[in-house]
Scaffold this motif. Structure first.
Motif, PDB file in Angstrom:
ATOM      1  N   ALA A  23       0.895  -1.158   0.000  1.00 20.05           N
ATOM      2  CA  ALA A  23       0.000   0.000   0.000  1.00 20.05           C
ATOM      3  C   ALA A  23       0.933   1.207   0.000  1.00 20.05           C
ATOM      4  CB  ALA A  23      -0.876  -0.003   1.240  1.00 20.05           C
ATOM      5  N   PHE A  24       0.822   2.041  -1.033  1.00 24.02           N
ATOM      6  CA  PHE A  24       1.781   3.133  -1.195  1.00 24.02           C
ATOM      7  C   PHE A  24       1.061   4.317  -1.828  1.00 24.02           C
ATOM      8  CE2 PHE A  24       5.274   5.571  -2.781  1.00 24.02           C
ATOM      9  CZ  PHE A  24       6.333   5.307  -1.920  1.00 24.02           C
ATOM     10  N   ILE A  25       0.739   5.323  -1.008  1.00 25.03           N
ATOM     11  CA  ILE A  25       0.011   6.473  -1.525  1.00 25.03           C
ATOM     12  C   ILE A  25       0.117   7.638  -0.537  1.00 25.03           C
ATOM     13  CG2 ILE A  25      -2.143   5.554  -0.561  1.00 25.03           C
ATOM     14  CD1 ILE A  25      -3.637   6.984  -2.803  1.00 25.03           C
ATOM     15  N   ARG A  26       0.291   8.836  -1.083  1.00 24.95           N
ATOM     16  CA  ARG A  26       0.283  10.086  -0.320  1.00 24.95           C
ATOM     17  C   ARG A  26      -0.886  10.926  -0.776  1.00 24.95           C
ATOM     18  NH1 ARG A  26       5.750  10.545  -1.256  1.00 24.95           N
ATOM     19  NH2 ARG A  26       5.294  11.832  -3.056  1.00 24.95           N
ATOM     20  N   GLN A  27      -1.606  11.537   0.175  1.00 24.35           N
ATOM     21  CA  GLN A  27      -2.705  12.405  -0.223  1.00 24.35           C
ATOM     22  C   GLN A  27      -3.173  13.233   0.978  1.00 24.35           C
ATOM     23  OE1 GLN A  27      -5.656   9.750  -1.776  1.00 24.35           O
ATOM     24  NE2 GLN A  27      -6.151   8.843   0.173  1.00 24.35           N
ATOM     25  N   THR A  28      -4.012  14.235   0.689  1.00 24.33           N
ATOM     26  CA  THR A  28      -4.550  15.095   1.732  1.00 24.33           C
ATOM     27  C   THR A  28      -5.641  14.368   2.501  1.00 24.33           C
ATOM     28  OG1 THR A  28      -4.048  17.041   0.399  1.00 24.33           O
ATOM     29  CG2 THR A  28      -5.603  17.330   2.191  1.00 24.33           C
ATOM     30  N   GLN A  29      -5.673  14.597   3.816  1.00 25.07           N
ATOM     31  CA  GLN A  29      -6.580  13.844   4.677  1.00 25.07           C
ATOM     32  C   GLN A  29      -6.818  14.582   5.991  1.00 25.07           C
ATOM     33  OE1 GLN A  29      -4.047  10.415   6.554  1.00 25.07           O
ATOM     34  NE2 GLN A  29      -3.083  11.049   4.610  1.00 25.07           N
ATOM     35  N   ILE A  30      -7.813  14.092   6.725  1.00 21.53           N
ATOM     36  CA  ILE A  30      -8.058  14.508   8.112  1.00 21.53           C
ATOM     37  C   ILE A  30      -7.991  13.236   8.946  1.00 21.53           C
ATOM     38  CG2 ILE A  30      -9.679  15.571   9.716  1.00 21.53           C
ATOM     39  CD1 ILE A  30     -10.953  16.985   7.302  1.00 21.53           C
ATOM     40  N   ARG A  31      -7.061  13.198   9.899  1.00 17.54           N
ATOM     41  CA  ARG A  31      -6.832  11.966  10.671  1.00 17.54           C
ATOM     42  C   ARG A  31      -6.915  12.243  12.176  1.00 17.54           C
ATOM     43  NH1 ARG A  31      -0.996   9.517  10.115  1.00 17.54           N
ATOM     44  NH2 ARG A  31      -1.679   9.286   7.931  1.00 17.54           N
ATOM     45  N   TYR A  32      -7.555  11.310  12.869  1.00 19.04           N
ATOM     46  CA  TYR A  32      -7.638  11.379  14.324  1.00 19.04           C
ATOM     47  C   TYR A  32      -7.013  10.125  14.912  1.00 19.04           C
ATOM     48  CZ  TYR A  32      -9.469  11.684  19.077  1.00 19.04           C
ATOM     49  OH  TYR A  32      -9.573  11.740  20.448  1.00 19.04           O
ATOM     50  N   THR A  33      -6.152  10.290  15.913  1.00 15.87           N
ATOM     51  CA  THR A  33      -5.464   9.179  16.559  1.00 15.87           C
ATOM     52  C   THR A  33      -5.881   9.097  18.019  1.00 15.87           C
ATOM     53  OG1 THR A  33      -3.555   9.398  15.084  1.00 15.87           O
ATOM     54  CG2 THR A  33      -3.224   8.183  17.139  1.00 15.87           C
ATOM     55  N   TYR A  34      -6.257   7.906  18.443  1.00 20.90           N
ATOM     56  CA  TYR A  34      -6.614   7.675  19.838  1.00 20.90           C
ATOM     57  C   TYR A  34      -5.956   6.380  20.287  1.00 20.90           C
ATOM     58  CZ  TYR A  34      -9.391   6.955  24.052  1.00 20.90           C
ATOM     59  OH  TYR A  34      -9.780   6.750  25.355  1.00 20.90           O
ATOM     60  N   GLY A  35      -4.859   6.510  21.028  1.00 20.12           N
ATOM     61  CA  GLY A  35      -4.108   5.324  21.420  1.00 20.12           C
ATOM     62  C   GLY A  35      -3.585   4.612  20.193  1.00 20.12           C
ATOM     63  N   GLY A  36      -3.903   3.330  20.048  1.00 15.57           N
ATOM     64  CA  GLY A  36      -3.474   2.566  18.888  1.00 15.57           C
ATOM     65  C   GLY A  36      -4.413   2.650  17.704  1.00 15.57           C
ATOM     66  N   PHE A  37      -5.510   3.408  17.834  1.00 13.59           N
ATOM     67  CA  PHE A  37      -6.494   3.527  16.760  1.00 13.59           C
ATOM     68  C   PHE A  37      -6.279   4.812  15.965  1.00 13.59           C
ATOM     69  CE2 PHE A  37      -8.525   0.766  19.840  1.00 13.59           C
ATOM     70  CZ  PHE A  37      -9.075  -0.232  19.052  1.00 13.59           C
ATOM     71  N   GLN A  38      -6.456   4.700  14.640  1.00 16.24           N
ATOM     72  CA  GLN A  38      -6.417   5.865  13.763  1.00 16.24           C
ATOM     73  C   GLN A  38      -7.633   5.818  12.836  1.00 16.24           C
ATOM     74  OE1 GLN A  38      -2.581   5.552  11.786  1.00 16.24           O
ATOM     75  NE2 GLN A  38      -1.602   6.824  13.337  1.00 16.24           N
TER      76      GLN A  38
END
Length: 344
Positions: free
Chosen positions: A150-165
């Motif tokens: 899996a290889f891709i760069r792009q714009t995003q909105i990400r939320y991280t909570y502990g080990g979850f993304q």
């Protein structure tokens, strides 16, 4: 553990983004960092698959040829600014449009990363949440076995909570009209870290609405980096589902023609890589990747092995030999690459 050993491990994953190395304390919880690396590559490719600066899962073939190229295009520079809980990061390399190799050998810079982090939030362009950086092998060919990644760069909105993304990412449909790309791609990942290494699993859900198709698709990723002994490691990645442009770049598009209809196809892709430290100065990675699709019956595979010598904590040189094969066209090419990298 000796300082030199720590340096080797720190420099190990050079195919991911090179975060800043020089830090300046500006006071009042403000910091400015600069980093990146300079990398010189001498690459020779011989066979029926034309020369590329690094292999992706394209299927171009032709008559038998042999080509050598000297380049610095992988070199990159980055900067970050931190103000309390807020951090901004930007990075560029030189894989933009081609310049003239006849005279000045110029290459245009290209934006790689540009994002803002605040608490558990990330907004901007960087590696997809579906892509596990930890598992990417250490190779001279940039990214190594793309056919299995899996290889891709792009714009995003990400939320991280502990080990979850969790992330909403740019919905770009390839292989068809993208005017109805209204619903963001949805990615969820769980990461488990322990003394023995790291394991993770991710799911990708997309809504494809173009060229007569209106369908929800899904793909899954399983990866790991397992520590072996004091310094060795085993890295792997397995991808299944209707991943389209997210996996094995160049292998397939998000939608393909199938008779009178347009449909997504399933991709199965994987790789495995073992890295061994011969001594504190020498290390090697042996890797293999494979990918295939279920409708067009495309099949690609790649293997390689390298030897890297750490000259100083910031400078290494290495040599790598490998083979890239377009199995469905019965064509392949062998490559030999020599590289020198100076990490800032």
């Amino acid at each position: 553990m000796k300082t030199s050993t720590l340096a080797l491990i720190t420099l190990g994953l050079f195919s991911s983004s090179s975060y800043a190395a020089f830090e300046f304390d500006l006071g009042e919880d403000n910091k400015l960092k600069f980093g990146g690396y300079l990398k010189a590559d001498v690459r020779h490719v011989s066979g029926e698959v034309p020369y590329r600066p690094f292999w992706i899962a394209t299927g171009a073939t032709g008559e038998d040829s042999s080509q050598t190229n000297f380049t610095m295009r992988e070199s990159r520079f980055n900067a970050s600014y931190t103000h309390g809980k807020v951090m901004g990061f930007v990075e560029m390399d030189f894989y933009g449009s081609d310049g003239s190799e006849a005279v000045v050998n110029n290459y245009d810079p290209r934006l790689r990363h540009a994002f803002i982090k605040y608490d558990n939030w990330l907004v901007g362009q960087t590696w997809s949440t579906f892509m596990p950086l930890t598992a990417i092998p250490e190779t001279l060919d940039f990214g190594g076995p793309h056919v299995g990644e899996a290889f891709i760069r792009q714009t995003q909105i990400r939320y991280t909570y502990g080990g979850f993304q969790f992330a909403l990412e740019n919905p770009e449909t390839t292989g068809a009209d993208n005017k109805n790309d209204a619903i963001p791609d949805i990615v969820g990942r769980y990461i488990h870290k322990a003394d023995w290494g790291e394991l993770g699993v991710a799911a990708l859900v997309r809504q494809l609405d173009s060229d007569g198709i209106d369908k929800t698709t899904a793909a899954f990723n399983l990866y790991g980096k397992l520590l072996i002994g004091e310094r060795d490691d085993f890295r792997f990645q397995v991808n299944v589902g209707e991943s389209g442009r997210y996996v094995a770049p160049g292998l397939t598009t998000d939608i393909i023609p199938d008779g009178d209809n347009s449909v997504p196809e399933e991709t199965t892709a994987y790789y495995a890589a073992y890295r061994h430290f011969w001594s504190e100065s020498y290390r090697s990675t042996l890797f293999y990747g494979h990918a295939e699709t279920d409708i067009q019956n495309r099949e690609r595979q790649m293997w390689g092995v390298n030897l890297i010598k750490q000259l100083t904590p910031h400078l290494w040189t290495g040599i790598e030999i490998g083979n890239y094969e377009v199995s469905d066209a019965d064509a392949d090419s062998t490559y030999l690459q020599f590289s020198v990298k100076y990490a800032l």
